[in-house]
Enzyme design. Structure first.
Site, PDB file in Angstrom:
ATOM      1  N   TYR A  52      -3.983   1.708  15.627  1.00  0.00           N
ATOM      2  CA  TYR A  52      -2.829   2.001  16.578  1.00  0.00           C
ATOM      3  C   TYR A  52      -3.057   1.602  18.035  1.00  0.00           C
ATOM      4  O   TYR A  52      -2.293   0.766  18.651  1.00  0.00           O
ATOM      5  CB  TYR A  52      -2.211   3.122  16.228  1.00  0.00           C
ATOM      6  CG  TYR A  52      -1.696   3.518  14.915  1.00  0.00           C
ATOM      7  CD1 TYR A  52      -0.371   2.950  14.730  1.00  0.00           C
ATOM      8  CD2 TYR A  52      -2.341   3.834  13.996  1.00  0.00           C
ATOM      9  CE1 TYR A  52       0.307   3.134  13.625  1.00  0.00           C
ATOM     10  CE2 TYR A  52      -1.697   3.826  12.641  1.00  0.00           C
ATOM     11  CZ  TYR A  52      -0.428   3.529  12.385  1.00  0.00           C
ATOM     12  OH  TYR A  52       0.145   3.855  11.085  1.00  0.00           O
TER      13      TYR A  52
ATOM     14  N   ARG B 249       0.733  -1.046   0.248  1.00  0.00           N
ATOM     15  CA  ARG B 249      -0.071  -0.026  -0.031  1.00  0.00           C
ATOM     16  C   ARG B 249       0.820   1.463   0.076  1.00  0.00           C
ATOM     17  O   ARG B 249       1.742   1.287   1.143  1.00  0.00           O
ATOM     18  CB  ARG B 249      -1.000   0.224   1.244  1.00  0.00           C
ATOM     19  CG  ARG B 249      -1.588   1.364   1.421  1.00  0.00           C
ATOM     20  CD  ARG B 249      -2.508   1.253   2.604  1.00  0.00           C
ATOM     21  NE  ARG B 249      -3.382   2.588   2.825  1.00  0.00           N
ATOM     22  CZ  ARG B 249      -3.197   3.381   3.651  1.00  0.00           C
ATOM     23  NH1 ARG B 249      -2.464   3.056   4.729  1.00  0.00           N
ATOM     24  NH2 ARG B 249      -3.795   4.677   3.686  1.00  0.00           N
TER      25      ARG B 249
ATOM     26  N   ASN C 134      -7.149   1.987   9.926  1.00  0.00           N
ATOM     27  CA  ASN C 134      -6.004   2.064  10.530  1.00  0.00           C
ATOM     28  C   ASN C 134      -6.284   2.170  11.950  1.00  0.00           C
ATOM     29  O   ASN C 134      -6.632   2.942  12.671  1.00  0.00           O
ATOM     30  CB  ASN C 134      -5.238   3.653  10.170  1.00  0.00           C
ATOM     31  CG  ASN C 134      -5.093   3.585   9.009  1.00  0.00           C
ATOM     32  OD1 ASN C 134      -4.939   2.835   8.113  1.00  0.00           O
ATOM     33  ND2 ASN C 134      -4.113   5.061   8.488  1.00  0.00           N
TER      34      ASN C 134
ATOM     35  N   HIS D 249      -3.176  11.100   0.854  1.00  0.00           N
ATOM     36  CA  HIS D 249      -2.559  10.875   2.166  1.00  0.00           C
ATOM     37  C   HIS D 249      -1.903  12.084   2.685  1.00  0.00           C
ATOM     38  O   HIS D 249      -0.839  12.201   2.777  1.00  0.00           O
ATOM     39  CB  HIS D 249      -1.295   9.642   2.107  1.00  0.00           C
ATOM     40  CG  HIS D 249      -1.282   9.172   3.358  1.00  0.00           C
ATOM     41  ND1 HIS D 249      -1.368   7.871   3.549  1.00  0.00           N
ATOM     42  CD2 HIS D 249      -0.623   9.706   4.492  1.00  0.00           C
ATOM     43  CE1 HIS D 249      -0.938   7.508   4.724  1.00  0.00           C
ATOM     44  NE2 HIS D 249      -0.614   8.654   5.549  1.00  0.00           N
TER      45      HIS D 249
ATOM     46  N   GLU E  95      -7.447   8.442   6.564  1.00  0.00           N
ATOM     47  CA  GLU E  95      -7.702   9.093   7.768  1.00  0.00           C
ATOM     48  C   GLU E  95      -8.322  10.439   7.533  1.00  0.00           C
ATOM     49  O   GLU E  95      -7.690  11.444   7.821  1.00  0.00           O
ATOM     50  CB  GLU E  95      -6.375   9.094   8.553  1.00  0.00           C
ATOM     51  CG  GLU E  95      -5.982   7.620   8.814  1.00  0.00           C
ATOM     52  CD  GLU E  95      -4.934   7.818   9.957  1.00  0.00           C
ATOM     53  OE1 GLU E  95      -4.377   9.017  10.284  1.00  0.00           O
ATOM     54  OE2 GLU E  95      -4.402   6.735  10.427  1.00  0.00           O
TER      55      GLU E  95
ATOM     56  N   GLU F  69      -3.211   0.110   8.215  1.00  0.00           N
ATOM     57  CA  GLU F  69      -2.260   0.459   8.996  1.00  0.00           C
ATOM     58  C   GLU F  69      -2.270  -0.219  10.294  1.00  0.00           C
ATOM     59  O   GLU F  69      -3.387  -0.153  10.965  1.00  0.00           O
ATOM     60  CB  GLU F  69      -1.990   1.937   8.946  1.00  0.00           C
ATOM     61  CG  GLU F  69      -1.756   2.695   7.595  1.00  0.00           C
ATOM     62  CD  GLU F  69      -1.587   4.083   8.036  1.00  0.00           C
ATOM     63  OE1 GLU F  69      -1.194   4.525   9.087  1.00  0.00           O
ATOM     64  OE2 GLU F  69      -1.507   4.835   7.010  1.00  0.00           O
TER      65      GLU F  69
END
Ligand code: PNW
Length: 503
Positions: free
Chosen positions: A341, A110, A339, A155, A200, A408
């Site tokens: 985290y 990606r 994504n 992005h 995002e 991610e």
């Protein structure tokens, strides 16, 4: 009747959030559940983004993006005063990246396209062939090596010339983005079968148009951020419709969006609070696209309307998308990119928090971490693998088990080659994905962030997320595998979650 509805509602929330008062994330491990192997067609890969790795900020006709301008004019805002002018020089060194990708034996890669590299002014009339050549080369070399390209269209590196019109604060962005996206379909859609419109939106709109901690530095909390979300959702929906009506028949690809969210826990086990918090964290952007009814979550619309009235406004700061746009946006994705985290506990603070108005004030909870959680170099990043497993089950239940791609997931440190904490983070999070799949979640791929150490936005080069370390002192920018690269390679090879002491 009402009590029945309330009982079924709270049973549903208890399922999603768990009934036990939770203690999570304390040692960054997660117990395996079920089948130890990933499904055959599950895809493993890694992620990067253009501004963070390419460098060559003004080479071969590239135009200026808001991150070029911002880092040049505001080096004081970047922890080490650095910028992405050169970064890992992937524009010149793609072969080094390809070598790492082949070494890991990833199924997909990606990466993002820098809008200004192929359309320097943002407008499609400003076509730059050398930029197009670069991405053709990347795509062709990936395919020649059996690696599937997964492409992010945006992005964060908006063309400065588009920002002049207001960027995401102006509904003009819908047409501007749509024209850009259409060119991408025409140029690369014969070979790219997985498209992500935006990476995002939260991190585009809140820092960019709310609290002004990232470009374009528009400070309008609780107003500009909501405008940005609204325009971005429309641009996404329009792009999806264009693909389906004009390109899908020939190109047969998938189009989705990547949302970032953590999961939430409550020490007091207040399931209604948790359900509300998730509407603000994920629902705001996911509900319009992936729910049956579409539009922003009704709880947000009604609460923000009320808050706006109290502030004396005639118009709510966040409005319904309206019938026309609700229909365009609802169902406008073939998959949901996530994504993930980290996660948080939520608490109701004694007094209202955040500026008035602001998204923080509208949200109303305090997000807190547990001091026992292991922390990365990044001060916001704690290891809470349970959060990922829970989040995937939440998405399964809330959004009709839509296909999810983890786009991610990763851990930062100071760049040590023996990055044991990173290995532990990957082990527990890949386990979380496998547990979720074993529990019926429709997850089709996982991408580690990131292939190589890169420019970590306002933190410059002080926080390293790479599986491969990049020698920033050498003009060649050699890449060296860290322990986490060796571990991830084992994951891919075994299609399971190996012990960390095997590396
Ligand atoms: C993502 N947070 O950003 C981005 O997509 C990447 O470009 C970035 O390098 C990576 O994560 C690591 O930061 C995030 O504060 C930045 O919760 C911050 C947060 C989440 C995502």
């Amino acid at each position: 009747m009402w009590s029945l509805i309330i009982i079924t509602l709270s049973l549903a929330t208890i399922e999603q959030f768990g009934s036990e008062a939770l203690v999570v994330g304390t040692n960054c491990t997660l117990a395996p559940k079920g089948n130890p192997k990933f499904p055959k067609d599950f895809s493993f890969g890694v992620s990067t983004s253009a501004y963070q790795i390419e460098g060559a900020w003004n080479a071969d006709g590239k135009g200026l993006s808001i991150w070029d301008e911002y880092t040049h004019n505001h080096s004081e805002r970047i922890t080490d005063g650095s910028n992405g002018d050169d970064a890992a020089k992937s524009y010149y060194n793609f072969d080094l990246d390809l070598k790492a990708l082949k070494d890991l034996k990833v199924n997909h890669y990606r990466f993002s396209i820098a809008w200004t590299r192929i359309f320097p002014s943002g407008e499609t009339v400003s076509r730059n062939q050398k930029g197009i050549d670069y991405y053709n080369k990347v795509i062709d070399k990936l395919l020649a090596n059996g690696i599937e390209p997964m492409v992010t269209m945006y992005h964060w590196d908006l063309p400065v010339e588009i920002q002049k019109f207001g960027g995401f604060a102006n509904s003009l962005i819908i047409q501007q983005f749509l024209q850009y996206a259409e060119e991408l379909f025409k140029l690369f859609g014969d070979r790219v079968k997985t498209w992500i419109t935006f990476n995002e939106p939260n991190m585009i709109c809140k820092p960019g148009y709310g609290i002004a901690s990232s470009p374009p530095l528009v400070k309008a909390p609780g107003v500009g951020d909501y405008m940005c979300f609204t325009n971005l959702l429309k641009a996404h929906g329009a792009t999806y419709r264009l693909y389906r009506s004009k390109y899908f028949e020939k190109q047969r690809g998938k189009v989705g969006i990547t949302l970032d969210t953590g999961f939430v826990f409550s020490k007091l086990n207040k399931t209604d609070d948790l359900a509300r918090a998730m509407q603000y964290k994920l629902g705001m952007l996911a509900h319009p696209i992936y729910s049956k009814s579409g539009d922003f979550p009704s709880i947000m619309l009604s609460e923000i309307k009320k808050n706006s009235q109290v502030e004396g406004r005639k118009q709510p700061r966040l409005s319904s998308l309206g019938g026309y746009w609700t229909d365009i946006i609802r169902g406008s994705a073939d998959f949901l990119g996530i994504n993930y985290y980290t996660s948080r506990y939520i608490e109701r603070p004694a007094k209202a928090i955040g500026e008035n108005p602001s998204m923080e004030r509208d949200y109303g909870f305090e997000d807190i971490f547990d001091p026992n959680w292991q922390r990365a170099k990044s001060n916001w990043l704690y290891c809470v693998p349970e959060g990922l497993e829970r989040l995937l089950k939440y998405i399964r239940d809330e959004f009709n088990n839509v296909e999810v791609k983890i786009t991610e997931n990763g851990w930062s440190d100071g760049g040590e080659l023996n990055d044991d904490n990173s290995v532990r983070y990957y082990k527990s999070h890949v386990q979380a994905v496998l547990n979720a799949i074993n529990d019926g979640c429709n997850v089709s791929s996982y991408s580690a962030w990131s292939l190589i150490d890169n420019f970590e936005w306002n933190k410059g080069y002080t926080e390293k997320f790479g599986l491969y370390s990049v020698n920033m002192k050498s003009p060649k920018r050699e890449r060296t595998p860290k322990k986490s690269a060796i571990y991830y390679k084992k994951i891919i090879k075994s299609r399971s979650v190996p012990n960390e002491d095997e590396v």
